[in-house]
Design an enzyme around this catalytic site. Structure first.
Site, PDB file in Angstrom:
ATOM      1  N   LYS A  92       5.145   8.904   8.718  1.00 15.47           N
ATOM      2  CA  LYS A  92       4.980   8.341  10.069  1.00 15.47           C
ATOM      3  C   LYS A  92       6.045   8.831  11.068  1.00 15.47           C
ATOM      4  CE  LYS A  92       2.294   4.546   8.189  1.00 15.47           C
ATOM      5  NZ  LYS A  92       0.953   4.446   8.664  1.00 15.47           N
ATOM      6  N   TYR A 110       0.857  -1.185   0.000  1.00 12.88           N
ATOM      7  CA  TYR A 110       0.000   0.000   0.000  1.00 12.88           C
ATOM      8  C   TYR A 110       0.891   1.232   0.000  1.00 12.88           C
ATOM      9  CZ  TYR A 110      -3.328   3.532   1.710  1.00 12.88           C
ATOM     10  OH  TYR A 110      -4.110   4.664   1.852  1.00 12.88           O
ATOM     11  N   ASP A 158       9.376   2.704  -0.785  1.00 12.98           N
ATOM     12  CA  ASP A 158       8.390   3.370   0.067  1.00 12.98           C
ATOM     13  C   ASP A 158       8.665   2.936   1.502  1.00 12.98           C
ATOM     14  OD1 ASP A 158       6.305   4.336   1.481  1.00 12.98           O
ATOM     15  OD2 ASP A 158       4.719   3.531   0.190  1.00 12.98           O
TER      16      ASP A 158
HETATM   17  C1  LIG Z   1       4.017   2.150   3.107  1.00 13.48           C
HETATM   18  C2  LIG Z   1       3.021   3.269   3.107  1.00 13.48           C
HETATM   19  N1  LIG Z   1       3.064   4.179   2.128  1.00 13.48           N
HETATM   20  C3  LIG Z   1       2.198   5.199   2.080  1.00 13.48           C
HETATM   21  C4  LIG Z   1       1.219   5.337   3.031  1.00 13.48           C
HETATM   22  C5  LIG Z   1       0.262   6.470   2.967  1.00 13.48           C
HETATM   23  O1  LIG Z   1       0.539   7.360   4.005  1.00 13.48           O
HETATM   24  P1  LIG Z   1      -0.592   8.391   4.518  1.00 13.48           P
HETATM   25  O2  LIG Z   1      -1.623   7.572   5.203  1.00 13.48           O
HETATM   26  O3  LIG Z   1       0.181   9.306   5.424  1.00 13.48           O
HETATM   27  O4  LIG Z   1      -1.110   9.090   3.310  1.00 13.48           O
HETATM   28  C6  LIG Z   1       1.132   4.395   4.069  1.00 13.48           C
HETATM   29  C7  LIG Z   1       0.086   4.500   5.074  1.00 13.48           C
HETATM   30  O5  LIG Z   1      -0.104   3.682   5.922  1.00 13.48           O
HETATM   31  C8  LIG Z   1       2.057   3.334   4.112  1.00 13.48           C
HETATM   32  O6  LIG Z   1       2.022   2.409   5.063  1.00 13.48           O
END
Ligand SMILES: Cc1ncc(COP(=O)(O)O)c(C=O)c1O
Length: 430
Positions: free
Chosen positions: A266, A144, A238
């Protein structure tokens, strides 16, 4: 457990907020029962509107590695607040935070701050497309990356295909540029490259935390870098979740691979809305105002969020034993859970990466999303509800990771393992 206030307040929330929540997983739909309305938190605990107390293994979905209301983070926020909530102009704090991240994570010359992980990955994709002059992207089933249109895509029929929208409202014209490969499977990546011929980048969670916890295998991640080089495509890690969580240096501790671009979120915001993407200067300098790739944000680099993130990074940097201690607790927890599950006839597969942990009610080791989907979600739902009733708050989905924070200790973890024993014995009797 009295839940009267949570139930009433949640019903009221539903009248004005879709599903009563501002992010879907909070609604507990996949585990049943009532979401707790939280009114306060401290250390590793959450307090709900009925004054029930929970050991929190979500930690705001990862950011709070130091636990709730860490003294130094709160002080940094208070002191930043006294100087105003935001200026829409550059600040020294942004440079300090950028420098700190660059000094920790190899391969980054420049970094841009944004407000969410979604923005970070969306912007990294745009940059990769602009840099390479190519159109398609490859992502992995089960990873995700936030909810931008190019990334809300799942595999079409069979793996290694052009994807289809995973949400209504995402149009085929977007999803047709996203190919979806199988995690930990280099052949499927190679097939995607061959099917497209126009791949700008591969985006991956090197330590996947969004299908449960499924780390990339070493040969896979290293092979991925080689395939990207072969096809002249950028590799984007990511690390929104794994960055400063799986280890101080995120995935770099586990693989000998430096990506072309990386996204964070995060932990770098210390619990406030802050994320980032960064990489080599030749790529990053395509961004406006140096280059002409447009990207912007009213609240980007907000001083309160920057102060919280910087205080968090400095504190975790100073505590040399932090990750070893958190990992020890994660192993204690997952080994204990596994043993108790076995004692009562449940097959539990577990995984730990630093302060991240995951568990699947599954007979098979989980290497990809197909494996993860074989997990018994009914058993998970029952386990989740019963643990919650005993004051232990795991993520309300069988496909999320758990997080240990610095405010936890062995006594707390051992108590959770005892709770697991009671819960498994009840489940076996049903
Ligand atoms: C690996 C990863 N990338 C991107 C995101 C998206 O981040 P946000 O919820 O701050 O938009 C998340 C959210 O949990 C994530 O776990």
């Amino acid at each position: 457990m009295n839940l009267l206030n949570s139930i009433n307040d949640f019903n009221e929330a539903k009248s004005v907020i879709p599903g009563g929540v501002n992010s879907p997983v909070r609604a507990f739909q996949s585990v049943g029962g009532y979401p707790r309305m939280i009114k306060n938190a401290y250390e590793c605990y959450l307090i709900d509107e009925d004054n029930n107390k929970y050991i929190d293994f979500i930690q705001s979905w990862g950011p709070l590695i130091l636990g709730h209301k860490d003294f130094d983070v709160i002080n940094a926020i208070k002191s930043a607040l006294e100087r105003g909530v935001g200026y829409g102009a550059p600040t020294v704090g942004e440079t300090k935070l950028a420098k700190e991240i660059i000094s920790i994570y190899d391969g980054i010359d420049k970094i841009r701050l944004v407000s969410s992980g979604t923005e970070a990955t969306m912007s990294a994709l745009r940059l990769a497309r602009a840099f390479s002059g190519k159109n398609d992207i490859i992502k992995f089933e089960g990873c995700y990356h936030g909810h931008s249109d190019s990334l809300l895509v799942s595999a079409g029929s069979g793996c290694a295909t052009f994807g289809s929208p995973s949400s209504p409202g995402v149009i085929n014209d977007f999803s047709k540029h996203t190919l979806v490969a199988r995690y930990n499977d280099l052949d499927s990546v190679e097939s995607c490259f061959k099917a497209s011929g126009d791949v700008a980048c591969v985006i991956i969670e090197p330590i996947a935390g969004n299908m449960g916890l499924v780390p990339g295998e070493k040969e896979f991640i290293e092979g991925l870098k080689k395939i990207c080089e072969k096809y002249n495509a950028l590799l984007i890690f990511d690390e929104v979740m794994s960055g400063f969580r799986a280890s101080f240096r995120g995935s770099l501790e586990f693989y000998n691979v430096i990506p072309d671009l990386v996204t964070f979120g995060k932990v770098i915001g210390g619990g406030l809305p802050l994320a980032a993407f960064g990489g080599r200067s030749d790529i990053m300098d395509l961004l406006s105002p140096v280059g002409n790739v447009y990207q912007a944000g009213t609240l980007s680099g907000n001083p309160i969020a920057v102060a919280a993130g910087y205080a968090t990074l400095i504190k975790i940097k100073q505590n040399k034993n932090l990750y070893a201690n958190l990992e020890e607790l994660a192993i204690l927890l997952t080994e204990g859970m596994k043993q108790k599950a076995k004692d009562y006839g449940f097959s539990l597969k577990t995984c730990v990466r630093g302060s991240m942990f995951g568990f699947f009610f599954n007979d098979k080791e989980v290497r990809n999303f197909d494996d993860a989907k074989l997990s018994n979600t009914k058993i998970f739902a029952s386990f989740h509800q019963k643990m919650l009733e005993r004051g232990v708050y795991f993520a309300p989905s069988a496909f999320e990771s758990g997080f240990i924070c610095a405010a936890m200790n062995k006594e707390i973890i051992n108590k959770v393992i005892e709770d697991c024993e009671v819960v498994f014995s009840e489940m076996k009797g049903q």
